[in-house]
Design a protein around this motif. Structure first.
Motif, short mmCIF file in Angstrom:
data_model
loop_
_atom_site.label_atom_id
_atom_site.label_comp_id
_atom_site.label_asym_id
_atom_site.label_seq_id
_atom_site.Cartn_x
_atom_site.Cartn_y
_atom_site.Cartn_z
N GLY A 1 0.79 -1.23 0.00
CA GLY A 1 0.00 0.00 0.00
C GLY A 1 0.81 1.27 0.00
N LEU A 2 2.14 1.16 0.16
CA LEU A 2 2.98 2.36 0.19
C LEU A 2 3.74 2.55 -1.11
CD1 LEU A 2 4.35 1.95 3.81
CD2 LEU A 2 2.40 3.30 3.04
N GLY A 3 3.53 1.64 -2.08
CA GLY A 3 4.14 1.78 -3.40
C GLY A 3 3.23 2.57 -4.32
N GLY A 4 3.69 2.76 -5.54
CA GLY A 4 2.92 3.56 -6.48
C GLY A 4 1.54 3.00 -6.76
N LEU A 5 1.47 1.69 -7.03
CA LEU A 5 0.18 1.07 -7.32
C LEU A 5 -0.71 1.06 -6.08
CD1 LEU A 5 -1.68 -0.44 -9.24
CD2 LEU A 5 -0.47 -2.56 -8.65
N GLY A 6 -0.13 0.73 -4.93
CA GLY A 6 -0.92 0.69 -3.69
C GLY A 6 -1.50 2.04 -3.34
N LEU A 7 -0.73 3.11 -3.50
CA LEU A 7 -1.24 4.46 -3.22
C LEU A 7 -2.33 4.86 -4.20
CD1 LEU A 7 2.11 6.26 -2.36
CD2 LEU A 7 0.24 5.74 -0.76
N LEU A 8 -2.17 4.43 -5.46
CA LEU A 8 -3.21 4.71 -6.45
C LEU A 8 -4.53 4.04 -6.07
CD1 LEU A 8 -3.59 6.10 -9.25
CD2 LEU A 8 -3.11 3.86 -10.27
N VAL A 9 -4.43 2.78 -5.62
CA VAL A 9 -5.63 2.06 -5.17
C VAL A 9 -6.22 2.72 -3.93
CG1 VAL A 9 -6.43 -0.11 -4.14
CG2 VAL A 9 -4.98 -0.16 -6.17
N ALA A 10 -5.39 3.12 -3.00
CA ALA A 10 -5.87 3.76 -1.77
C ALA A 10 -6.63 5.04 -2.12
CB ALA A 10 -4.71 4.06 -0.84
N GLY A 11 -6.08 5.84 -3.03
CA GLY A 11 -6.77 7.05 -3.44
C GLY A 11 -8.09 6.76 -4.12
N ILE B 1 -0.68 10.11 1.86
CA ILE B 1 -1.42 9.75 3.07
C ILE B 1 -1.97 11.00 3.74
CG2 ILE B 1 -1.17 8.80 5.39
CD1 ILE B 1 0.87 6.82 4.14
N ALA B 2 -1.15 12.04 3.82
CA ALA B 2 -1.60 13.29 4.44
C ALA B 2 -2.78 13.88 3.69
CB ALA B 2 -0.44 14.29 4.50
N ALA B 3 -2.76 13.81 2.38
CA ALA B 3 -3.86 14.35 1.58
C ALA B 3 -5.15 13.58 1.85
CB ALA B 3 -3.51 14.29 0.10
N MET B 4 -5.04 12.27 1.98
CA MET B 4 -6.23 11.47 2.29
C MET B 4 -6.76 11.78 3.68
SD MET B 4 -5.58 7.75 0.47
CE MET B 4 -3.84 7.53 0.88
N GLU B 5 -5.86 11.95 4.63
CA GLU B 5 -6.28 12.26 6.00
C GLU B 5 -6.96 13.62 6.06
OE1 GLU B 5 -3.16 9.64 8.69
OE2 GLU B 5 -2.57 11.66 8.02
N ARG C 1 -14.09 6.91 -3.46
CA ARG C 1 -15.39 6.25 -3.55
C ARG C 1 -16.05 6.06 -2.19
NH1 ARG C 1 -12.79 5.85 -7.77
NH2 ARG C 1 -13.71 5.44 -9.83
N GLY C 2 -15.51 6.70 -1.16
CA GLY C 2 -16.20 6.72 0.11
C GLY C 2 -15.56 5.97 1.25
N ALA C 3 -14.42 5.30 1.01
CA ALA C 3 -13.75 4.61 2.12
C ALA C 3 -13.25 5.62 3.13
CB ALA C 3 -12.59 3.78 1.58
N ARG C 4 -13.43 5.32 4.42
CA ARG C 4 -12.98 6.23 5.47
C ARG C 4 -11.99 5.57 6.43
NH1 ARG C 4 -13.76 9.04 2.31
NH2 ARG C 4 -15.16 10.83 2.09
N HIS C 5 -11.69 4.29 6.20
CA HIS C 5 -10.71 3.58 7.03
C HIS C 5 -9.84 2.73 6.11
CE1 HIS C 5 -12.94 4.68 10.68
NE2 HIS C 5 -14.02 4.37 10.01
N LEU C 6 -8.58 3.13 5.95
CA LEU C 6 -7.65 2.40 5.09
C LEU C 6 -6.47 1.90 5.93
CD1 LEU C 6 -7.46 4.76 1.96
CD2 LEU C 6 -8.85 2.68 2.25
N VAL C 7 -6.06 0.66 5.64
CA VAL C 7 -4.86 0.09 6.26
C VAL C 7 -3.88 -0.18 5.13
CG1 VAL C 7 -3.89 -1.79 7.62
CG2 VAL C 7 -6.20 -0.92 8.13
N LEU C 8 -2.77 0.55 5.13
CA LEU C 8 -1.76 0.42 4.09
C LEU C 8 -0.57 -0.33 4.66
CD1 LEU C 8 -1.88 4.01 2.53
CD2 LEU C 8 -3.38 2.04 2.13
N ALA C 9 -0.30 -1.52 4.11
CA ALA C 9 0.77 -2.37 4.62
C ALA C 9 1.94 -2.38 3.65
CB ALA C 9 0.26 -3.79 4.83
N GLY C 10 3.14 -2.25 4.20
CA GLY C 10 4.34 -2.30 3.38
C GLY C 10 5.53 -2.68 4.23
N ARG C 11 6.59 -3.15 3.58
CA ARG C 11 7.76 -3.62 4.32
C ARG C 11 8.64 -2.46 4.80
NH1 ARG C 11 10.90 -7.64 0.68
NH2 ARG C 11 10.38 -6.05 -0.88
#
Length: 415
Positions: free
Chosen positions: A258-268, A294-298, A273-283
């Motif tokens: 979730g912290l890579g380019g594709l993961g951040l694109l999916v999170a956005g 992340i700050a923009a989403m918050e 589309r209305g998600a208000r709780h996201l868990v982004l996992a990365g190594r």
């Protein structure tokens, strides 16, 4: 527009040869009237009946979908059309299409009319969909060495019955669905030719009566009672094709990688589309770019939990899910974006190369799957790659990992 089995299902897989882009001049509903009707009529008249200029063709129930398609194809071939239909309005519609000899499909008197119009010879081709006594009367108006094309499923004649007439009539019982299984290239070729002619405007869409999906039962009843001309089309409500991407504000969504380019694109995408709780996992810890996203989403009101974890480690997967379900939230969806590239030519791909690439996609997917088997997820999405089909130089391990995802998606859907 496509032909596929089980097309009222939520999802179908269609043979690519039986799918075509809708021409710009046709609406979705117009395009939907064409494939099955025209493929059936073409298979019967052109492939089996070998209709040609100068032939005479009797089309029963000619105001229906297949009937009208057959009328158009017979006229296009230069044949003279005879037709039956069930109501005055339908018969008048056929006359407006240029059909001179139109009779009732509810009376056996059509036979006398056909024989009178052909000086007792009969017609070269009969396209039949009627049953009972209509079959015998239709054979009576089939010329010697003519072709009888049977679309119906009731009261079928045997070859011996046809031979007993002594007129060398060729008899075909039409089931192109069975033919498409034994000779798919033949039916696909017919479909593609119809698509080409439709794109050129050489074949017209059929008249239609539309019903929204919520009233589809009325459409089927109307079809049984033959109250329509042409085709019945069932329409879907606006946005129906997006039903698989339901996002809820009261649930949590886990994005691995979730912290890579594709993961951040999916999170956005989820946040939009209305998600208000996201868990982004990365190594690794978030990069500056990831932190900014992340700050923009918050700021937009989304709670984002970052979990340093490796999806190929069972304990880390457990921790991802625990964070997702914290404070009584439900984990409603998983988007598995994690992946690693470690290319090398085939002869140099050792166990280490394989393990590094397979771990996130294969083992990670399996661990997420096992951990959430009892969780009523709205979706479980994995990112595969066209590389699993086409491959790429140096990417055999990547292709294998994605091929696993392709197969696993079917397994998950079975559960």
């Amino acid at each position: 527009v496509a032909v596929a089995a089980g097309a009222f299902s939520r999802y179908v897989i269609a043979d690519a040869r039986m799918a075509s882009r809708i021409p710009a001049h046709l609406s979705d509903e117009e395009a939907a009237t064409m494939p099955v009707a025209y493929v059936t009529a073409w298979f019967a008249l052109r492939h089996l009946g070998e209709v040609k200029r100068g032939d005479t063709v009797l089309v029963h129930a000619a105001a229906g979908g297949v009937g009208l398609a057959a009328v158009h194809l017979a006229q296009r071939a230069g044949a003279e059309v005879f037709a039956t239909a069930g109501t005055d309005a339908k018969r008048e519609y056929l006359r407006r299409l240029g059909v001179r000899h139109v009779f009732s499909s509810r009376s056996l008197d059509f036979a006398e009319g056909v024989l009178a119009a052909t000086n007792g010879r009969g017609v070269d081709i009969v396209l039949n969909s009627l049953a009972g006594d209509f079959i015998a009367r239709s054979f009576a108006v089939t010329a010697a060495e003519g072709r009888f094309l049977e679309l119906g499923k009731r009261d079928l004649w045997t070859d011996d019955q046809v031979a007993s007439l002594g007129r060398a009539i060729k008899y075909f019982i039409i089931d192109w669905g069975q033919t498409s299984r034994s000779d798919p290239a033949l039916v696909a070729g017919i479909f593609q030719e119809i698509a080409r002619l439709a794109a050129e405007g050489a074949l017209a869409p059929l008249p239609r009566r539309t019903f929204p999906a919520s009233e589809g039962v009325h459409g089927f009843r109307g079809g049984e009672q033959a109250r329509h001309t042409g085709k019945i089309v069932v329409t879907q409500p606006a946005g129906a094709t997006d039903r698989g991407a339901v996002v809820r504000a009261d649930a949590a969504y886990l994005v691995t990688g979730g912290l890579g380019g594709l993961g951040l694109l999916v999170a956005g995408w989820l946040a939009a589309r209305g998600a208000r709780h996201l868990v982004l996992a990365g190594r690794r810890a978030p990069s500056a770019e990831a932190a900014a996203s992340i700050a923009a989403m918050e700021r937009a009101g989304v709670r984002v939990d970052v979990v340093r974890a490796d999806v190929s480690v069972p304990g880390d997967v457990e921790r991802m899910v625990e964070v997702s379900e914290r404070d009584g939230r439900a984990l409603a969806g998983i988007v598995h974006c994690a992946g690693v590239l470690d290319p090398g030519v085939l002869e140099r791909l050792d166990a280490g190369h394989m393990e590094r690439v397979l771990a996130p996609k294969v083992l990670g997917t399996w661990l997420l799957h096992r951990r959430t088997l009892g969780t009523p997820l709205d979706f479980f999405v994995m990112f595969s790659s066209i590389g699993s089909v086409f491959g790429a130089p140096g990417q055999a391990n990547h292709a294998a990992a994605n091929a696993f995802l392709d197969a696993f998606a079917f397994e998950r859907c079975r559960r």
